[in-house]
Motif scaffolding. Structure first.
Motif, mmCIF file in Angstrom:
data_model
loop_
_atom_site.group_PDB
_atom_site.id
_atom_site.type_symbol
_atom_site.label_atom_id
_atom_site.label_comp_id
_atom_site.label_asym_id
_atom_site.label_seq_id
_atom_site.Cartn_x
_atom_site.Cartn_y
_atom_site.Cartn_z
ATOM 1 N N VAL A 90 26.027 39.127 -18.082
ATOM 2 C CA VAL A 90 25.537 37.930 -18.746
ATOM 3 C C VAL A 90 24.819 37.095 -17.688
ATOM 4 O O VAL A 90 25.159 37.168 -16.511
ATOM 5 C CB VAL A 90 26.698 37.138 -19.396
ATOM 6 N N GLN A 91 23.827 36.344 -18.089
ATOM 7 C CA GLN A 91 23.129 35.456 -17.157
ATOM 8 C C GLN A 91 23.887 34.130 -17.086
ATOM 9 O O GLN A 91 23.944 33.406 -18.070
ATOM 10 C CB GLN A 91 21.685 35.225 -17.619
ATOM 11 N N LEU A 92 24.463 33.841 -15.938
ATOM 12 C CA LEU A 92 25.180 32.580 -15.770
ATOM 13 C C LEU A 92 24.190 31.420 -15.771
ATOM 14 O O LEU A 92 23.066 31.559 -15.283
ATOM 15 C CB LEU A 92 25.977 32.580 -14.461
ATOM 16 N N PRO A 93 24.609 30.267 -16.288
ATOM 17 C CA PRO A 93 23.693 29.120 -16.310
ATOM 18 C C PRO A 93 23.367 28.632 -14.900
ATOM 19 O O PRO A 93 24.187 28.724 -13.994
ATOM 20 C CB PRO A 93 24.461 28.044 -17.071
ATOM 21 N N THR A 94 22.168 28.109 -14.745
ATOM 22 C CA THR A 94 21.745 27.490 -13.500
ATOM 23 C C THR A 94 22.206 26.037 -13.523
ATOM 24 O O THR A 94 21.980 25.334 -14.497
ATOM 25 C CB THR A 94 20.214 27.551 -13.374
ATOM 26 N N LEU A 95 22.863 25.594 -12.446
ATOM 27 C CA LEU A 95 23.378 24.226 -12.409
ATOM 28 C C LEU A 95 22.375 23.253 -11.801
ATOM 29 O O LEU A 95 22.051 22.241 -12.388
ATOM 30 C CB LEU A 95 24.705 24.180 -11.657
ATOM 31 N N GLN A 96 21.903 23.503 -10.588
ATOM 32 C CA GLN A 96 20.952 22.648 -9.880
ATOM 33 C C GLN A 96 21.349 21.169 -9.951
ATOM 34 O O GLN A 96 20.572 20.312 -10.347
ATOM 35 C CB GLN A 96 19.538 22.859 -10.409
ATOM 36 N N LEU A 153 33.043 24.440 -19.391
ATOM 37 C CA LEU A 153 33.821 24.435 -18.158
ATOM 38 C C LEU A 153 35.247 24.052 -18.514
ATOM 39 O O LEU A 153 35.478 23.031 -19.164
ATOM 40 C CB LEU A 153 33.254 23.422 -17.161
ATOM 41 N N VAL A 154 36.195 24.884 -18.077
ATOM 42 C CA VAL A 154 37.614 24.574 -18.216
ATOM 43 C C VAL A 154 38.105 24.252 -16.812
ATOM 44 O O VAL A 154 38.014 25.091 -15.914
ATOM 45 C CB VAL A 154 38.396 25.762 -18.828
ATOM 46 N N ASP A 155 38.586 23.036 -16.626
ATOM 47 C CA ASP A 155 38.970 22.551 -15.296
ATOM 48 C C ASP A 155 40.398 22.030 -15.360
ATOM 49 O O ASP A 155 40.707 21.150 -16.166
ATOM 50 C CB ASP A 155 38.004 21.442 -14.872
ATOM 51 N N ALA A 156 41.268 22.596 -14.533
ATOM 52 C CA ALA A 156 42.665 22.173 -14.456
ATOM 53 C C ALA A 156 43.074 22.223 -12.989
ATOM 54 O O ALA A 156 42.400 22.854 -12.174
ATOM 55 C CB ALA A 156 43.541 23.103 -15.295
ATOM 56 N N PRO A 157 44.162 21.565 -12.623
ATOM 57 C CA PRO A 157 44.576 21.597 -11.218
ATOM 58 C C PRO A 157 44.716 23.036 -10.696
ATOM 59 O O PRO A 157 45.400 23.863 -11.297
ATOM 60 C CB PRO A 157 45.928 20.884 -11.235
ATOM 61 N N GLY A 158 43.996 23.332 -9.612
ATOM 62 C CA GLY A 158 44.075 24.642 -8.963
ATOM 63 C C GLY A 158 43.257 25.739 -9.603
ATOM 64 O O GLY A 158 43.246 26.866 -9.106
ATOM 65 N N ALA A 186 29.875 16.506 -13.791
ATOM 66 C CA ALA A 186 28.489 16.834 -13.422
ATOM 67 C C ALA A 186 28.136 18.250 -13.875
ATOM 68 O O ALA A 186 27.021 18.499 -14.353
ATOM 69 C CB ALA A 186 28.291 16.690 -11.914
ATOM 70 N N ILE A 187 29.072 19.173 -13.733
ATOM 71 C CA ILE A 187 28.839 20.554 -14.169
ATOM 72 C C ILE A 187 28.689 20.603 -15.689
ATOM 73 O O ILE A 187 27.759 21.219 -16.210
ATOM 74 C CB ILE A 187 29.984 21.469 -13.698
ATOM 75 N N ARG A 188 29.591 19.950 -16.388
ATOM 76 C CA ARG A 188 29.531 19.968 -17.859
ATOM 77 C C ARG A 188 28.194 19.425 -18.374
ATOM 78 O O ARG A 188 27.635 19.947 -19.333
ATOM 79 C CB ARG A 188 30.684 19.154 -18.440
ATOM 80 N N ALA A 189 27.693 18.388 -17.734
ATOM 81 C CA ALA A 189 26.431 17.787 -18.167
ATOM 82 C C ALA A 189 25.249 18.741 -18.001
ATOM 83 O O ALA A 189 24.243 18.609 -18.700
ATOM 84 C CB ALA A 189 26.174 16.495 -17.397
ATOM 85 N N ALA A 190 25.351 19.713 -17.093
ATOM 86 C CA ALA A 190 24.253 20.641 -16.821
ATOM 87 C C ALA A 190 24.332 21.931 -17.639
ATOM 88 O O ALA A 190 23.383 22.718 -17.634
ATOM 89 C CB ALA A 190 24.234 20.999 -15.332
ATOM 90 N N LEU A 191 25.433 22.153 -18.330
ATOM 91 C CA LEU A 191 25.620 23.418 -19.038
ATOM 92 C C LEU A 191 24.802 23.476 -20.330
ATOM 93 O O LEU A 191 24.751 22.505 -21.089
ATOM 94 C CB LEU A 191 27.099 23.642 -19.365
ATOM 95 N N PRO A 192 24.202 24.634 -20.589
ATOM 96 C CA PRO A 192 23.472 24.802 -21.846
ATOM 97 C C PRO A 192 24.450 24.997 -23.014
ATOM 98 O O PRO A 192 25.634 25.279 -22.788
ATOM 99 C CB PRO A 192 22.644 26.074 -21.601
ATOM 100 N N GLU A 248 33.032 29.452 -19.063
ATOM 101 C CA GLU A 248 33.197 30.354 -20.194
ATOM 102 C C GLU A 248 32.008 30.295 -21.144
ATOM 103 O O GLU A 248 31.372 29.254 -21.294
ATOM 104 C CB GLU A 248 34.452 29.982 -20.987
ATOM 105 N N GLN A 249 31.777 31.435 -21.767
ATOM 106 C CA GLN A 249 30.832 31.519 -22.874
ATOM 107 C C GLN A 249 31.613 32.140 -24.022
ATOM 108 O O GLN A 249 32.131 33.265 -23.895
ATOM 109 C CB GLN A 249 29.627 32.376 -22.524
#
Length: 183
Positions: free
Chosen positions: A27-33, A133-138, A122-128, A143-144
């Motif tokens: 799969v083509q991962l999204p570009t963040l930039q 993005l699932v973000d938890a401690p550690g 910041a990552i979530r705002a850039a995702l198509p 995901e798509q």
């Protein structure tokens, strides 16, 4: 998290060094930039990267500096600089060694670094659309649908492991904050 960014960059570099023919990503991962200014604080890291691509394993060293205006990265293998990158939020400048395979793309390295170190918002705002993005401690996952393609975990010893399931490589990153190491 700082270790992850450097590890990601080195992982891509090692994967390219391990084989001149990388398989087509699943799969083509999204570009963040993402903008350097999205970082909450400056970074100065020295990193040791352990890269695994299939049965190939390599170790790399990297220096990462980031502040509100630029991200600067240099990756070395066997005492030789493979790539130097500077990202100012608009333009990615790269200097590549002649021996570096073309599959090592600075854009992927930058995206891996930003996935590991930049704030989740910041990552979530850039995702198509269709990506989350699932973000938890550690841990952190990109995901798509119901499938995680990029995973970041903090290991019990403090190192960070990045697994790119789309392109088939893994990085384990050990970081030293250069500001804390200074007398």
């Amino acid at each position: 998290m700082q270790r992850l960014i450097l590890a990601l960059l080195l992982g891509v570099l090692l994967a390219s060094c391990a084989s001149t023919r990388m398989p087509v990503p699943q799969v083509q991962l999204p570009t963040l930039q993402l903008a350097p200014s999205a970082l909450p604080q400056p970074l100065q890291l020295q990193q040791r990267l352990q890269f695994r691509f299939g049965s190939h394993e390599r170790e790399l060293d990297a220096l990462l500096e980031a502040d509100g205006s630029e991200v600067r990265l240099a990756v070395q293998a066997m005492g030789q600089t493979g790539v130097r990158m500077v990202w100012d939020g608009a333009t990615l400048q790269q200097t590549r060694a002649p021996w570096l395979p073309p599959q090592v793309r600075g854009e992927r390295v930058l995206d891996d670094l930003q996935f590991a170190l930049w704030p989740a918002e910041a990552i979530r705002a850039a995702l198509p659309p269709g990506w989350q993005l699932v973000d938890a401690p550690g841990t952190r996952r990109l995901e798509q649908g119901d499938k995680a393609w990029l995973l970041l975990d903090t290991l019990p010893d403090g190192r960070v492991r990045l697994r790119n399931l789309a392109e088939g490589y893994e990085l384990v990153i050990e970081s030293l904050n250069m500001e804390q190491a200074s007398p």
